[in-house]
Design an enzyme around this catalytic site. Sequence first.
Site, PDB file in Angstrom:
ATOM      1  N   PRO A   1      11.991 -23.975  86.730  1.00 17.99           N
ATOM      2  CG  PRO A   1      13.888 -23.152  85.643  1.00 17.99           C
ATOM      3  CD  PRO A   1      13.449 -24.065  86.736  1.00 17.99           C
TER       4      PRO A   1
ATOM      5  CB  SER B   1      13.284 -24.946  81.817  1.00 21.44           C
ATOM      6  OG  SER B   1      13.034 -25.784  82.934  1.00 21.44           O
ATOM      7  N   GLY B   2      12.670 -28.078  80.352  1.00 17.62           N
ATOM      8  CA  GLY B   2      13.282 -29.403  80.233  1.00 17.62           C
ATOM      9  C   GLY B   2      13.706 -29.999  81.556  1.00 17.62           C
TER      10      GLY B   2
ATOM     11  CB  SER C   1       5.017 -31.113  83.025  1.00 19.91           C
ATOM     12  OG  SER C   1       5.288 -30.008  82.224  1.00 19.91           O
ATOM     13  CB  ALA C   2       7.065 -35.076  85.818  1.00 15.22           C
ATOM     14  CB  ALA C   3       7.971 -31.561  89.717  1.00 14.20           C
TER      15      ALA C   3
ATOM     16  CG  ASP D   1      10.146 -36.141  82.380  1.00 18.31           C
ATOM     17  OD1 ASP D   1      11.065 -36.873  82.001  1.00 18.31           O
ATOM     18  OD2 ASP D   1       9.903 -35.030  81.885  1.00 18.31           O
TER      19      ASP D   1
HETATM   20  C1  MEV Z   1      11.063 -35.081  78.298  1.00 20.70           C
HETATM   21  O1  MEV Z   1      11.587 -34.666  79.545  1.00 20.70           O
HETATM   22  C2  MEV Z   1      11.745 -36.337  77.852  1.00 20.70           C
HETATM   23  C3  MEV Z   1      11.260 -36.911  76.512  1.00 20.70           C
HETATM   24  O2  MEV Z   1      12.065 -38.075  76.277  1.00 20.70           O
HETATM   25  C4  MEV Z   1       9.791 -37.294  76.550  1.00 20.70           C
HETATM   26  C5  MEV Z   1       9.488 -38.488  77.435  1.00 20.70           C
HETATM   27  O3  MEV Z   1      10.397 -39.222  77.834  1.00 20.70           O
HETATM   28  O4  MEV Z   1       8.275 -38.698  77.683  1.00 20.70           O
HETATM   29  C6  MEV Z   1      11.497 -35.949  75.368  1.00 20.70           C
END
Ligand code: MEV
Length: 308
Positions: A87, A90-91, A95-97, A138
């Site tokens: 998703p 959603s954390g 974005s990285a993937a 990430d």
């Molecule tokens: C984001 O998934 C994780 C953060 O620590 C940002 C980062 O590590 O670049 C908030």
Amino acid sequence: MICSAPGKVIISGEHSVVYGKHALVTAVNLRCYSEVRKSTRVRISSELGETGLDFEVHPYVSWAVKLFEEKCGKTVTPDIRIRSEIPVASGLGSSAAVTVSTLAALGLEYGFKLSREEIFELAREVELKVQGRASGVDSFVSTFGGAWLMPEKEEFKFSAKMLVINSGESSVTSEMVARVAELRELYPGVVERIFEAMDSVTLEIKKALERGDNKALHFLFGANQCMLKAIGVSTFRIDGIIAELEKLGIPAKITGAGGGGSILGLIPESLRKPEKAESVDGKIERLGKCTVVTPEFEGVRQETGNGR
Ligand code: MEV
């Protein structure tokens, strides 16, 4: 050419890792698929819409194309189609993937194959372009897969089932990272000490996971969440969901940038027994859309067939 890369969960250390502290992070079994074909003009299509090179709607993919061009020294006009099980906002590292899978597919489609290390370095640059500040965690975990203690890049054994609950509130990583940076400038002594405590908590979580100490994990997840709240990245809704999970015996905290996004719960061994899980399942589902994820050991890969 189709390549895919996994999403991730940060078990501990989000935000403090941007300032050089430890993080525990694992790739998870949700993947993003990027299909890249040579074309006559750039087209990017995803659930966010259909655009050309567009740094507003598709910032990560657009920067991936631009930095790939710089790396290989030629202009490219790919048709890129994205399909993701992760998703967005959603954390969980969507974005990285998407960046990692797109870079790998661009390399293969245009005959300029990138090594994993090169994919990671380029993806990290993309993250920096979009977010301003980024730890690179990430991109690293999405490229290589597996579970890691960062910044050492020390692989660790981790097999727990994890529960990810979507808070229903979306969040933008760059905004949350900027908010924490602002707080750190205003109160350097306070925020730096919180980061130091987060660092200790991360190292203790690693030990508690290794010895399967659920009591310790409860305390450590709770402490970690309090600190994330202190640096302004929790929300009332997240606090409420975490309180409910704790009542059910599930250690829980924000995972990722916060401000919405996802909550990570560690499913204790005692709850994995079917009779217990049944009574708990209904209660969890009422809290928000939930997904059970497991660690993923394969990072970026080329998909054979159409990968769908
Ligand atoms: C984001 O998934 C994780 C953060 O620590 C940002 C980062 O590590 O670049 C908030």
